[in-house]
Write an enzyme that holds these catalytic residues in place. Sequence first.
Site, PDB file in Angstrom:
ATOM      1  CG  ASN A 148      -0.373  -0.240   2.505  1.00 11.44           C
ATOM      2  OD1 ASN A 148       0.691  -0.839   2.617  1.00 11.44           O
ATOM      3  ND2 ASN A 148      -1.020   0.238   3.532  1.00 11.44           N
ATOM      4  CD  GLU A 246       3.265  -1.766  13.710  1.00 11.26           C
ATOM      5  OE1 GLU A 246       2.073  -1.413  13.865  1.00 11.26           O
ATOM      6  OE2 GLU A 246       4.073  -1.795  14.645  1.00 11.26           O
ATOM      7  CB  CYS A 280      -2.848   0.015   8.250  1.00  9.24           C
ATOM      8  SG  CYS A 280      -1.383   1.001   8.577  1.00  9.24           S
ATOM      9  CD  GLU A 458       6.976  -0.760  12.182  1.00  8.25           C
ATOM     10  OE1 GLU A 458       6.047  -0.117  11.663  1.00  8.25           O
ATOM     11  OE2 GLU A 458       7.703  -1.554  11.551  1.00  8.25           O
TER      12      GLU A 458
HETATM   13  O1  TXE Z   1      -1.228  -8.874   2.448  1.00  8.04           O
HETATM   14  P1  TXE Z   1      -0.051  -9.801   2.885  1.00  8.04           P
HETATM   15  P2  TXE Z   1      -2.338  -9.163   1.340  1.00  8.04           P
HETATM   16  C1  TXE Z   1      -4.558  -6.077   4.844  1.00  8.04           C
HETATM   17  C2  TXE Z   1      -5.703  -5.681   3.931  1.00  8.04           C
HETATM   18  C3  TXE Z   1      -5.588  -6.657   2.832  1.00  8.04           C
HETATM   19  C4  TXE Z   1      -5.178  -7.898   3.586  1.00  8.04           C
HETATM   20  C5  TXE Z   1      -4.489  -8.928   2.755  1.00  8.04           C
HETATM   21  O2  TXE Z   1      -6.924  -5.898   4.595  1.00  8.04           O
HETATM   22  O3  TXE Z   1      -6.790  -6.850   2.154  1.00  8.04           O
HETATM   23  O4  TXE Z   1      -4.284  -7.417   4.557  1.00  8.04           O
HETATM   24  O5  TXE Z   1      -3.520  -8.315   1.929  1.00  8.04           O
HETATM   25  C6  TXE Z   1       4.132 -11.093   2.450  1.00  8.04           C
HETATM   26  N1  TXE Z   1       5.382 -15.336   5.074  1.00  8.04           N
HETATM   27  N2  TXE Z   1      -3.356  -5.289   4.642  1.00  8.04           N
HETATM   28  O6  TXE Z   1      -2.716 -10.597   1.360  1.00  8.04           O
HETATM   29  O7  TXE Z   1      -0.049 -11.066   2.115  1.00  8.04           O
HETATM   30  C7  TXE Z   1       3.661 -10.536   1.135  1.00  8.04           C
HETATM   31  O8  TXE Z   1       4.388 -11.059   0.068  1.00  8.04           O
HETATM   32  C8  TXE Z   1       5.996 -14.145   5.002  1.00  8.04           C
HETATM   33  C9  TXE Z   1      -3.054  -4.324   5.662  1.00  8.04           C
HETATM   34  O9  TXE Z   1      -1.896  -8.574   0.080  1.00  8.04           O
HETATM   35  O10 TXE Z   1      -0.058  -9.841   4.359  1.00  8.04           O
HETATM   36  C10 TXE Z   1       3.888  -9.052   1.352  1.00  8.04           C
HETATM   37  O11 TXE Z   1       5.255  -8.729   1.145  1.00  8.04           O
HETATM   38  N3  TXE Z   1       5.554 -13.114   4.270  1.00  8.04           N
HETATM   39  C11 TXE Z   1      -1.675  -3.854   5.572  1.00  8.04           C
HETATM   40  C12 TXE Z   1       3.523  -8.883   2.822  1.00  8.04           C
HETATM   41  O12 TXE Z   1       3.577 -10.194   3.382  1.00  8.04           O
HETATM   42  C13 TXE Z   1       4.403 -13.284   3.584  1.00  8.04           C
HETATM   43  C14 TXE Z   1      -1.091  -3.650   4.240  1.00  8.04           C
HETATM   44  C15 TXE Z   1       2.155  -8.307   3.086  1.00  8.04           C
HETATM   45  O13 TXE Z   1       1.193  -8.970   2.324  1.00  8.04           O
HETATM   46  C16 TXE Z   1       3.701 -14.497   3.632  1.00  8.04           C
HETATM   47  C17 TXE Z   1      -1.461  -4.703   3.325  1.00  8.04           C
HETATM   48  C18 TXE Z   1       4.242 -15.552   4.407  1.00  8.04           C
HETATM   49  N4  TXE Z   1       3.650 -16.756   4.506  1.00  8.04           N
HETATM   50  C19 TXE Z   1      -2.591  -5.450   3.545  1.00  8.04           C
HETATM   51  N5  TXE Z   1       2.605 -14.370   2.869  1.00  8.04           N
HETATM   52  C20 TXE Z   1      -1.265  -2.794   6.552  1.00  8.04           C
HETATM   53  N6  TXE Z   1      -1.153  -3.161   7.825  1.00  8.04           N
HETATM   54  O14 TXE Z   1      -1.000  -1.659   6.197  1.00  8.04           O
HETATM   55  C21 TXE Z   1       2.606 -13.114   2.357  1.00  8.04           C
HETATM   56  N7  TXE Z   1       3.714 -12.448   2.776  1.00  8.04           N
END
Ligand code: TXE
Length: 477
Positions: A148, A246, A280, A458
């Site tokens: 994001n 986070e 977020c 953080e």
């Molecule tokens: O995020 P992911 P996704 C929320 C938002 C969104 C939901 C899912 O609601 O719809 O999360 O989003 C990495 N081991 N937020 O699925 O997958 C991935 O490659 C280690 C809130 O796109 O959590 C990326 O680099 N890493 C949020 C990172 O995790 C892994 C911002 C985040 O992606 C992994 C984004 C694993 N097993 C989404 N699987 C905020 N807090 O701002 C994935 N990743």
Amino acid sequence: MNVLNYIDGEMRAAQAGAVLDNVNPATGAVYGQIPDSDAADVAMAYEAAAAAFPSWSVTPAEERFKILNAIAEGIDGLRDALALAESNDQGKPLWLAKNEMIRAAQNFRFFATAAMQFSSESHAMEDKAINYTLRTPLGVVGCISPWNLPLYLFSWKIAPALAAGNCVVAKPSEFTPVTAAMLGEICNAAGLPKGVLNIVQGLGGKVGQAIVEHPNIKAISFTGGTVTGKHIVGVAGPMFKKVSLELGGKNPNIIFADADLDKAVKTTVNSSFMNQGEICLCGSRVFVQRAVYDQVKSALVEAVKAMKVGDPLHAETRVGAIVSKPHYEKVLGYIELAKAEGAAVLCGGGALYPEGFEGGYFIAPTILEGLNWDARCNMEEIFGPVITLTPFDTVEEVLAMANATEYGLAATVWTQDLTRAHKVAAQLQMGIVWINCWLLRDLRTPFGGVKGSGVGREGGWEAMKFFTEVKNVCIAL
Ligand code: TXE
């Protein structure tokens, strides 16, 4: 634009040679490829980081300061190119990407100074003994960031890790790889020794998983979804790794009748829809005291209908494209669910197909009302340009609704009554509360959430403490 991994100071393809397509969300077209890296690439990145650690961990603070500062200057110098890359990769308006690049540079500059200021504590026991605290870098740490706010959040983790003397294996989101790759070039130009920072591109389930599972990577700093955070804790917990998470939010934005309503409405438009609602910290549940509900509602709807949605590169665009097709479908699914849950759509309510961008992932900024406070669309994170409006009468009632979700990241409160502001701030189960403002950030303050929004904080000394191991030395006098 094709990108490569940044390992040991060099740009490299994945060892297995595999690649993934990278899509511009404003057009839906593939415009580049990234390495589809795997555990072997993470292992190579770890080896480079481990080899660099003995020297980097004892590099004088002033030298670390100079290098991190030079990285900040490198980001400043490439601001326009980075912002354009980020906008193409993520879908956000170019003007917003430019602002975020300022913050990415600030992250490095801020933690450059932290390297110079960080110091140990001492505790005297009268005439019996003196204790002092040694803080040493952890070793090789993992930083995993989302799509994001790509470079903004990537740098928010990497800068303190490096400032504290660690070497890093980092992974940006597979949806937004480009500015992370550009950061590798900037680090080389700034004189960061090779291996100190390594950036491995690819899928979360492969690269992220390999970083979390790596037996010698000592800590994981992660920003992303709550489901992924839960999974990471499950893997890293039994290995006794330090973990900072986070995660998501379902943030309440509470407008009392005595608030400066013009300011509240103006800021609410931003706090709801900035970056397509993909922050977020966005306020996605807007609670308005009944006496001013109709007034706030009509002002909000009017302002939101006037927002220009479309070409992220156009200077007047306020809302760009949703980051990816799967996320676009998820957000649209929630809008349909809200309708099924009985919501009235006050504006927006579906996909948009701006002229020239018919293949892109655009959603009209959407305001919903009439949902029960505990409807799924009021409890689950949608993470898109969708908010719900709910009236309330009393402080107790709005606090109960605000605190009812599994999340606890941030809240915004609008009131001119100082006593009420303090009392409500104290009772909100959130890591961050903004009174009469939103996203006003001092980088020294603790940043993070409670409940399903994460673990740890953080920012400022919190980040420096996370990225160091502490030892107490007690000397009898
Ligand atoms: O995020 P992911 P996704 C929320 C938002 C969104 C939901 C899912 O609601 O719809 O999360 O989003 C990495 N081991 N937020 O699925 O997958 C991935 O490659 C280690 C809130 O796109 O959590 C990326 O680099 N890493 C949020 C990172 O995790 C892994 C911002 C985040 O992606 C992994 C984004 C694993 N097993 C989404 N699987 C905020 N807090 O701002 C994935 N990743």
